[in-house]
Design an enzyme around this catalytic site. Structure first.
Site, PDB file in Angstrom:
ATOM      1  N   ASP A 146      45.477  41.992  35.387  1.00  0.00           N
ATOM      2  CA  ASP A 146      44.518  43.378  35.644  1.00  0.00           C
ATOM      3  C   ASP A 146      44.097  43.105  37.108  1.00  0.00           C
ATOM      4  OD1 ASP A 146      43.406  46.509  33.839  1.00  0.00           O
ATOM      5  OD2 ASP A 146      43.971  45.895  35.990  1.00  0.00           O
TER       6      ASP A 146
HETATM    7  C1  GLC Z   1      43.421  49.238  37.110  1.00  0.00           C
HETATM    8  C2  GLC Z   1      43.468  49.392  35.666  1.00  0.00           C
HETATM    9  C3  GLC Z   1      44.915  49.185  35.097  1.00  0.00           C
HETATM   10  C4  GLC Z   1      46.143  49.562  36.325  1.00  0.00           C
HETATM   11  C5  GLC Z   1      45.716  48.481  37.416  1.00  0.00           C
HETATM   12  C6  GLC Z   1      46.585  48.992  38.687  1.00  0.00           C
HETATM   13  O1  GLC Z   1      41.863  48.747  37.439  1.00  0.00           O
HETATM   14  O2  GLC Z   1      42.680  48.670  34.777  1.00  0.00           O
HETATM   15  O3  GLC Z   1      45.322  49.971  33.850  1.00  0.00           O
HETATM   16  O4  GLC Z   1      47.112  49.402  35.972  1.00  0.00           O
HETATM   17  O5  GLC Z   1      44.102  48.465  38.114  1.00  0.00           O
HETATM   18  O6  GLC Z   1      46.311  49.977  39.112  1.00  0.00           O
END
Ligand code: GLC
Length: 720
Positions: A262
């Site tokens: 993430d």
């Molecule tokens: C965010 C989220 C995740 C998302 C990623 C890219 O912080 O936790 O769900 O896919 O960043 O946007």
């Protein structure tokens, strides 16, 4: 297909490691002095950017095509970049938030919406979506409950699998289709006290039975990627958690998916205090099977060094890089680096009348009629309607994670009602604000006046769309500000009032439930929210949603969920609300929720007449047929989600008082009687026992229908 082995052999180590990085598009659109700051913040050099394998957070097809063209002109190996984004409940035409999609109990309808989103997103340059999010949730204080399909593992898994199949379509190399990524592995929804990113402490038994199954369902459905979660799970952050990433994902599930961290989750290992430097963070994440590092620079900065020090071999890096190249190859990017996207295609695909019609129907299907003392549906012959409240004429109803959706493109409730009954006079009065600290009541007088003069009143209340979603937890989950007071004043002025609520989470709306005769929960319904609300209020559509997550009476009851254990001192129904004797009970509000999982009213009248079993005992290799007869004792055609519940009365582990084991959404003509059949098989009765195995145990089970807290026609069934 590309000869990837040959391609890998000709790549330098720097070029390979670049494929394992993913960064924001702004680093590739801007240049010169504009990107010095962002580059430094990302911990990258301009040289690093040349080899980056994938990008997120770009605006549109034009940006994607510009970045891709520039990249291919300078890339020695001509390896296309891959473009990824969060298409959670629509790309530009927005449908209801996933928590609402769960309330439809209709995987076909969800698949139809997902197909639409896939076409809009693919035309706009997206090749991979970070969807489905299947985190299991039980605490409405957590803002990302909006992104989940709720508190039932079976429902979450089915909805996740349906979205995967719908995005992938007839192959991710086809221009309208996307590759998928299941998230957030694992148990992000178990954040203590519902505070986002907070610690998660769960027993293996609870993980195995409730929090893990939906991810497994997505792996089994063929999801392309997996994203570990931000949270610590039992002491170790997920991206560095070898119990999750090696034992469960690799050894037990045999999952061979591409893993992406993430956003800066690798970098956050320093914050968690698991490591004290970025090199060790990179080492831990890579060692636990994280292939792509999103928005932190541990791999680009230190993987080469870790190889030189013999911590990893180049072959291990090759394995990770090969997974990235294979994804790009399966997407057909070596043949068409743009995956069919173009600005012209984007313009033609997005926000079409057909797409608006589809999301309007979806919003009506996902809405839940929580209360109706008979006042709904309103007559279409009314002459004057007062639409009152902060959501009366409010475009901010698309919800969080709405990708490229635009508030100004949504239909408000006022606009929806005006279109539904064009001969009526519709007056919209805000009356008060929707923020927690909006305590100004100066707008009440105009609202009360409008209510007095109207035939009917539609009270439009709720929490702002940025009170849920990422980073947005709440310590109080009632209507913010003075909305309850507004409702009470309006009701005094005109009792012909129905409330419509907009929310990203279950709300503790006990006070409102005592004030108004009807409450229609629209969740955050998306682009056509106001039209769908009008369709339901005036009976063009018959509400059929059933809650995918429990509504508490009070925030203090959180976490509250339907599939709970009995405990040794259950609060007996006959006990009153004054604390007498010792039982698990809340003084004042008791244990029961305001509205339970599975609750949802209809304008039809579904009478559950009978439930029969083909036999009252069976062996593990036999199947039991269940027949449930339901009569639509009304003159209104409608849909009913028929649910089948079981309870294991005695087992080596205390078992939930009820568990949903099957459901089917069924349409009934006015007056129609139908018998719906289900099959019970032994695996549906299994649980995670103290020997760390999924087993069923012989004994007595109760089989019921209806819905949680309101089970009917319970029959005994013995597993021999
Ligand atoms: C965010 C989220 C995740 C998302 C990623 C890219 O912080 O936790 O769900 O896919 O960043 O946007």
């Amino acid at each position: 297909m590309k000869d990837l082995k040959k391609l890998l052999e000709q790549m330098t180590l720097e070029e390979k490691i670049g494929q394992l990085g993913q960064y924001n598009a702004n680093l590739f659109i801007q240049s010169g002095a504009d990107i010095t700051g962002p580059l430094t913040q990302a911990g990258l050099s301009e040289e690093d950017l040349k080899h980056v394998g994938s990008i997120l957070n770009f605006k549109n097809a034009e940006e994607v095509c510009t970045i891709q063209k520039r990249h291919l002109e300078q890339d020695r190996n001509k390896i296309p970049m891959c473009f990824m984004m969060d298409v959670i409940h629509g790309y530009r035409t927005i449908y209801p938030i996933p928590l609402a999609l769960g309330c439809s109990f209709d995987t076909d309808m969800v698949a139809e919406c997902t197909r639409m989103a896939s076409k809009e997103a693919a035309a706009s340059g997206i090749q991979v979506t970070f969807t489905p999010m299947v985190d299991y949730v039980r605490d409405a204080r957590w803002g990302r409950v909006m992104e989940s399909c709720g508190e039932e593992p079976l429902l979450n898994g089915l909805m996740g699998a349906a979205q995967i199949k719908a995005f992938q379509g007839d192959g991710i190399d086809k221009p309208d289709n996307l590759a998928t990524c299941v998230k957030h592995f694992a148990a992000y929804g178990g954040a203590e006290a519902g505070r986002d990113y907070n610690t998660v402490e769960l027993s293996e038994h609870t993980l195995r039975e409730f929090y893990l199954p939906a991810y497994k369902a997505c792996i089994d459905a063929g999801v392309d990627m997996l994203m570990p979660s931000f949270n610590v799970l039992n002491g170790v952050p997920a991206v560095a958690n070898s119990w999750l990433m090696k034992k469960i994902l690799k050894e037990e599930w045999g999952a061979d998916v591409l893993v992406i961290s993430d956003y800066n989750a690798v970098g956050e290992l320093l914050k968690h205090g698991i490591v004290d430097n970025m090199k060790d963070a990179a080492k831990l994440a890579f060692d636990n099977g994280c292939h792509i590092e999103m928005c932190s620079s541990g791999y680009i900065k230190y993987l080469k060094e870790l190889i030189e020090e013999g911590v990893f071999t180049e072959a291990q890096v090759d394995e990770a890089v090969m997974k990235v190249l294979e994804l790009k190859d399966r997407l057909g990017l070596f043949e068409d680096p743009y995956h069919g996207a173009s600005p012209e295609k984007e313009a033609a695909a997005c926000l079409t009348p057909e797409n608006r019609a589809l999301v309007r129907k979806a919003a009506a299907e996902c809405a839940v009629l929580l209360k109706n003392d008979g006042i709904l549906p309103f007559s279409e012959d009314v002459k004057k309607v007062a639409v009152i409240g902060p959501f009366a004429d409010n475009h901010a109803i698309k919800g969080f994670w709405a990708c490229q959706g635009r508030d100004e493109e949504t239909v408000t409730v006022k606009e929806g009602i005006e279109a539904a009954i064009p001969n009526a006079e519709v007056v919209a009065i805000k009356g008060c604000g929707d923020q927690w600290d909006d305590l100004d009541k100066s707008g009440f007088d105009r609202a009360v006046m409008a209510a007095k003069e109207a035939d009917i009143v539609v009270l439009c209340l709720g929490e702002p769309q940025n009170y849920s979603g990422e980073g947005n937890s709440r310590g109080d989950i009632d209507l913010p500000g003075v909305q309850n007071e507004l409702a009470e004043e309006v009701m005094k002025a005109n009792p012909n009032t129905a409330a419509v609520i907009f929310t990203g989470r279950p709300l503790a709306i006990t006070r409102l439930s005592k004030t108004v005769p009807a409450i229609l929960n629209m969740w955050f319904p998306g682009t056509e929210g106001g039209s769908a609300a009008a369709d339901l209020l005036f009976g063009k559509m018959n509400p059929s949603g059933k809650l995918s997550m429990t509504f508490p009476q009070a925030v203090g009851q959180c976490p509250i969920y339907y599939n709970h254990l009995m405990t040794g001192r259950p609060k007996a129904p006959e006990m009153d609300l004054i604390h007498k004797g010792y039982a698990s009970n809340y003084i004042g509000c008791g244990n029961l929720p305001l509205y339970s999982f599975g609750h949802g009213l209809s304008y039809s009248n579904f009478v559950y007449e009978d439930l029969t079993l083909s036999q009252d005992a069976f062996t593990a290799d036999e199947k039991v047929t269940v027949k449930i007869t339901i009569h639509n004792d009304s003159d209104v055609k409608g849909k009913e989600t028929v649910m089948l519940y079981m309870r294991d009365l005695v087992a080596s582990n205390a078992r939930p008082i009820q568990q949903l084991i099957a459901f089917e959404k069924v349409e009934f003509e006015a007056g129609e009687r139908k018998t719906i059949e289900f099959t019970i098989e032994e695996p549906m009765l299994r649980f995670w026992n103290n020997e760390h195995k999924f087993v069923s145990e012989p004994g007595l089970f109760h089989i019921s229908t209806g819905y949680a807290d309101h089970l009917v026609h319970t029959k005994e069934l013995v597993l021999k």
